[in-house]
Design a protein around this motif. Structure first.
Motif, PDB file in Angstrom:
ATOM      1  N   ARG A 122      78.898  45.498  25.030  1.00  0.00           N
ATOM      2  CA  ARG A 122      79.180  44.974  26.367  1.00  0.00           C
ATOM      3  C   ARG A 122      80.577  44.377  26.411  1.00  0.00           C
ATOM      4  O   ARG A 122      81.031  43.764  25.444  1.00  0.00           O
ATOM      5  N   ASP A 123      81.224  44.571  27.553  1.00  0.00           N
ATOM      6  CA  ASP A 123      82.486  43.899  27.823  1.00  0.00           C
ATOM      7  C   ASP A 123      82.200  42.398  27.884  1.00  0.00           C
ATOM      8  O   ASP A 123      81.349  41.953  28.666  1.00  0.00           O
ATOM      9  N   GLN A 124      82.890  41.621  27.069  1.00  0.00           N
ATOM     10  CA  GLN A 124      82.600  40.185  26.981  1.00  0.00           C
ATOM     11  C   GLN A 124      83.027  39.410  28.221  1.00  0.00           C
ATOM     12  O   GLN A 124      82.636  38.255  28.397  1.00  0.00           O
TER      13      GLN A 124
ATOM     14  N   MET B 273      79.402  44.154  31.424  1.00  0.00           N
ATOM     15  CA  MET B 273      78.991  45.533  31.673  1.00  0.00           C
ATOM     16  C   MET B 273      79.026  46.316  30.362  1.00  0.00           C
ATOM     17  O   MET B 273      79.847  46.051  29.475  1.00  0.00           O
ATOM     18  N   THR B 274      78.121  47.295  30.247  1.00  0.00           N
ATOM     19  CA  THR B 274      78.100  48.139  29.056  1.00  0.00           C
ATOM     20  C   THR B 274      79.361  49.007  29.007  1.00  0.00           C
ATOM     21  O   THR B 274      79.773  49.586  30.018  1.00  0.00           O
ATOM     22  N   ILE B 275      79.971  49.069  27.837  1.00  0.00           N
ATOM     23  CA  ILE B 275      81.159  49.897  27.648  1.00  0.00           C
ATOM     24  C   ILE B 275      80.702  51.304  27.266  1.00  0.00           C
ATOM     25  O   ILE B 275      79.952  51.473  26.307  1.00  0.00           O
ATOM     26  N   PRO B 276      81.119  52.328  28.001  1.00  0.00           N
ATOM     27  CA  PRO B 276      80.695  53.696  27.667  1.00  0.00           C
ATOM     28  C   PRO B 276      81.147  54.095  26.256  1.00  0.00           C
ATOM     29  O   PRO B 276      82.163  53.616  25.746  1.00  0.00           O
TER      30      PRO B 276
ATOM     31  N   PRO C 190      80.105  43.089  19.411  1.00  0.00           N
ATOM     32  CA  PRO C 190      81.283  43.147  20.283  1.00  0.00           C
ATOM     33  C   PRO C 190      82.507  43.652  19.545  1.00  0.00           C
ATOM     34  O   PRO C 190      82.650  43.466  18.334  1.00  0.00           O
ATOM     35  N   ALA C 191      83.384  44.303  20.282  1.00  0.00           N
ATOM     36  CA  ALA C 191      84.649  44.761  19.710  1.00  0.00           C
ATOM     37  C   ALA C 191      85.467  43.566  19.250  1.00  0.00           C
ATOM     38  O   ALA C 191      85.368  42.465  19.796  1.00  0.00           O
ATOM     39  N   GLY C 192      86.296  43.805  18.223  1.00  0.00           N
ATOM     40  CA  GLY C 192      87.068  42.718  17.648  1.00  0.00           C
ATOM     41  C   GLY C 192      88.277  42.319  18.462  1.00  0.00           C
ATOM     42  O   GLY C 192      88.891  41.291  18.192  1.00  0.00           O
TER      43      GLY C 192
ATOM     44  N   ALA D 271      82.275  63.166  13.632  1.00  0.00           N
ATOM     45  CA  ALA D 271      81.609  61.862  13.610  1.00  0.00           C
ATOM     46  C   ALA D 271      80.873  61.558  14.898  1.00  0.00           C
ATOM     47  O   ALA D 271      81.100  62.176  15.949  1.00  0.00           O
ATOM     48  N   GLY D 272      79.976  60.548  14.804  1.00  0.00           N
ATOM     49  CA  GLY D 272      79.257  59.999  15.946  1.00  0.00           C
ATOM     50  C   GLY D 272      79.622  58.544  16.153  1.00  0.00           C
ATOM     51  O   GLY D 272      80.718  58.104  15.792  1.00  0.00           O
ATOM     52  N   ILE D 273      78.663  57.765  16.672  1.00  0.00           N
ATOM     53  CA  ILE D 273      78.950  56.382  17.078  1.00  0.00           C
ATOM     54  C   ILE D 273      78.904  55.390  15.920  1.00  0.00           C
ATOM     55  O   ILE D 273      79.246  54.227  16.099  1.00  0.00           O
ATOM     56  N   SER D 274      78.486  55.826  14.732  1.00  0.00           N
ATOM     57  CA  SER D 274      78.236  54.872  13.647  1.00  0.00           C
ATOM     58  C   SER D 274      79.455  54.566  12.783  1.00  0.00           C
ATOM     59  O   SER D 274      79.394  53.657  11.947  1.00  0.00           O
ATOM     60  N   ILE D 275      80.549  55.305  12.938  1.00  0.00           N
ATOM     61  CA  ILE D 275      81.771  54.962  12.196  1.00  0.00           C
ATOM     62  C   ILE D 275      82.377  53.715  12.839  1.00  0.00           C
ATOM     63  O   ILE D 275      82.409  53.570  14.058  1.00  0.00           O
ATOM     64  N   SER D 276      82.881  52.817  12.016  1.00  0.00           N
ATOM     65  CA  SER D 276      83.299  51.502  12.489  1.00  0.00           C
ATOM     66  C   SER D 276      84.498  51.547  13.426  1.00  0.00           C
ATOM     67  O   SER D 276      85.239  52.535  13.494  1.00  0.00           O
ATOM     68  N   GLU D 277      84.684  50.448  14.125  1.00  0.00           N
ATOM     69  CA  GLU D 277      85.914  50.225  14.891  1.00  0.00           C
ATOM     70  C   GLU D 277      87.112  50.279  13.949  1.00  0.00           C
ATOM     71  O   GLU D 277      87.035  49.880  12.782  1.00  0.00           O
TER      72      GLU D 277
END
Length: 258
Positions: free
Chosen positions: A191-193, A197-200, A149-151, A221-227
């Motif tokens: 997912r939105d906590q 729902m899945t976050i695009p 999850p996002a921080g 970059a792609g999806i693997s770089i951190s928040e």
């Protein structure tokens, strides 16, 4: 003599442990890499692992799979690197990022944080000025980083998106820049906590950092770089401002000069 030998062994133990730590988590045989090598680097030939040209350091077991630090370094006098592909073999999108580096960053001392989704090799394949390729890497024990999850809440994310900070220090005659960018870098697997729902997917896809118009480094970059990505980079002292240009997958553009 036996007692003397024991004392010498005890005195040498810390150094031996330190040397051992350097190879504590070397690359492991990877069928995933064997399958993707040609697509990623354009050749079936395995690039040599050569610590005289490039080193990659990453933890054996990550404290946080969504924030795994990767430290790329070169020893003094190593040949210049013009480009580098960072790969996490076990991630849904294994190519984390492709970098180019300007002359001011040589020898390379560069850090970035990535997501690691399963126990996996994490490798860097560098291209030298003469076209040769070399590789460095580590085997990292981490799982779930791409779906973590996002921080922060989505409201907080939107309010701060695109904000940047640059901290500059000096070390051994080189400037050390630490660039911080506010962006959730959503992977498309989170997912939105609240709604579940899945976050695009939504992430910074290109970044260019320059000093007085001369390239320091770029990233695709792609999806693997951190928040909230952080980039630490050593570079030769230069004149003029450092400019940052970032674009994300939604077409947002941010420019800032320091």
């Amino acid at each position: 003599m036996t007692r003397l030998a024991l004392i010498l062994m005890l005195l040498a133990a810390p150094a031996l442990a330190q040397d051992g730590a350097a190879v504590d988590n070397p690359l492991q045989p990877s069928a995933l890499w064997d399958d993707m090598r040609l697509a990623v680097i354009g050749t079936e030939s395995e690039p040599p692992v050569d610590p005289a040209i490039l080193n990659l350091d990453a933890p054996k077991r990550a404290d946080n799979p969504a924030l795994v630090p990767v430290h790329l370094t070169q020893p003094p006098g190593a040949p210049a690197i013009t480009g580098l592909v960072l790969v996490v073999d076990g991630n849904p999108a294994p190519v984390a990022a492709e970098f180019t580096f300007g002359p001011a960053l040589m020898p390379l001392d560069f850090e970035v944080r990535v997501r690691v989704d399963s126990y996996s090799d994490l490798r860097a394949i560098a291209t030298l000025a003469d076209g040769r390729k070399v590789m460095a890497g580590r085997y990292v024990k981490a799982s779930g980083g791409c779906a973590a999850p996002a921080g922060k809440s989505l409201d907080e994310v939107r309010a701060g998106m695109g904000q940047m900070k640059l901290r500059q220090t000096e070390e051994a005659g080189r400037q050390i820049g630490t660039l911080m960018i506010r962006h959730p870098n959503f992977s498309g697997l989170q997912r939105d906590q609240v709604t579940l729902m899945t976050i695009p997917a939504e992430f910074i896809q290109s970044l260019a950092v320059k000093q007085d118009g001369a390239e320091l480094f770029t990233m695709s970059a792609g999806i693997s770089i951190s928040e909230d990505p952080v980039f630490r980079f050593a570079h030769a002292p230069g004149q003029g401002p450092i400019s940052v240009h970032a674009e994300d997958t939604e077409g947002r553009v941010w420019d800032q000069s320091f």
